[in-house]
Design a protein around this motif. Structure first.
Motif, short mmCIF file in Angstrom:
data_model
loop_
_atom_site.label_atom_id
_atom_site.label_comp_id
_atom_site.label_asym_id
_atom_site.label_seq_id
_atom_site.Cartn_x
_atom_site.Cartn_y
_atom_site.Cartn_z
N ARG A 15 73.88 62.42 1.18
CA ARG A 15 74.46 61.55 2.22
C ARG A 15 73.37 60.96 3.10
N ALA A 16 72.38 61.75 3.45
CA ALA A 16 71.26 61.23 4.25
C ALA A 16 70.49 60.18 3.45
N ARG A 17 70.30 60.45 2.16
CA ARG A 17 69.60 59.48 1.31
C ARG A 17 70.41 58.20 1.16
N LEU A 18 71.73 58.32 1.14
CA LEU A 18 72.60 57.15 1.07
C LEU A 18 72.39 56.26 2.29
N TRP A 19 72.40 56.85 3.49
CA TRP A 19 72.23 56.07 4.71
C TRP A 19 70.83 55.47 4.79
N LEU A 20 69.82 56.20 4.32
CA LEU A 20 68.46 55.64 4.31
C LEU A 20 68.36 54.47 3.33
N CYS A 21 69.06 54.57 2.20
CA CYS A 21 69.09 53.46 1.24
C CYS A 21 69.74 52.23 1.86
N LEU A 22 70.87 52.45 2.53
CA LEU A 22 71.56 51.32 3.16
C LEU A 22 70.69 50.68 4.24
N TRP A 23 70.00 51.50 5.01
CA TRP A 23 69.08 50.99 6.03
C TRP A 23 67.95 50.19 5.37
N THR A 54 65.30 49.54 -3.58
CA THR A 54 66.28 50.27 -2.76
C THR A 54 67.70 50.13 -3.32
N LEU A 58 69.97 53.16 -4.43
CA LEU A 58 71.32 53.26 -3.89
C LEU A 58 72.34 53.52 -5.00
#
Length: 89
Positions: A15-23, A54, A58
């Motif tokens: 989940r943290a990696r998901l948000w970092l990908c979106l960022w 990215t 993602l």
């Protein structure tokens, strides 16, 4: 191969990696557009490549999230099936 020293409740930070990908995707899109508008094609291409990387990351993260949790054997389960006897000859 399992060594037996793995944490018993280890979880991946998907989940943290998901948000970092979106960022990262958001900033890569912004960078690509901004550098293209100001006439810096080299930087726009670099941001475009970053955008591509990215986006691939993602999709991998989303694939792993959709797979769900996997069965992890306990510490008493060997990492491979024990042999049934000597088969060397």
């Amino acid at each position: 191969m399992r060594t037996g020293s793995e944490p018993k409740t280890a979880r991946s930070a998907l989940r943290a990696r998901l948000w970092l990908c979106l960022w990262g995707v958001a900033w890569a899109i912004f960078g690509t557009a901004a550098f293209a508008l100001v006439g810096r094609p080299g930087w726009a291409i670099a941001c475009g490549v970053l955008w591509l990387v990215t986006t691939v990351d993602l999709t991998v993260v989303l694939h792993h999230i959709r797979q769900g949790p996997h069965y992890q054997p306990g510490p008493d389960v060997p990492p491979y099936r024990p042999s049934r006897g000597n088969t060397d000859g």
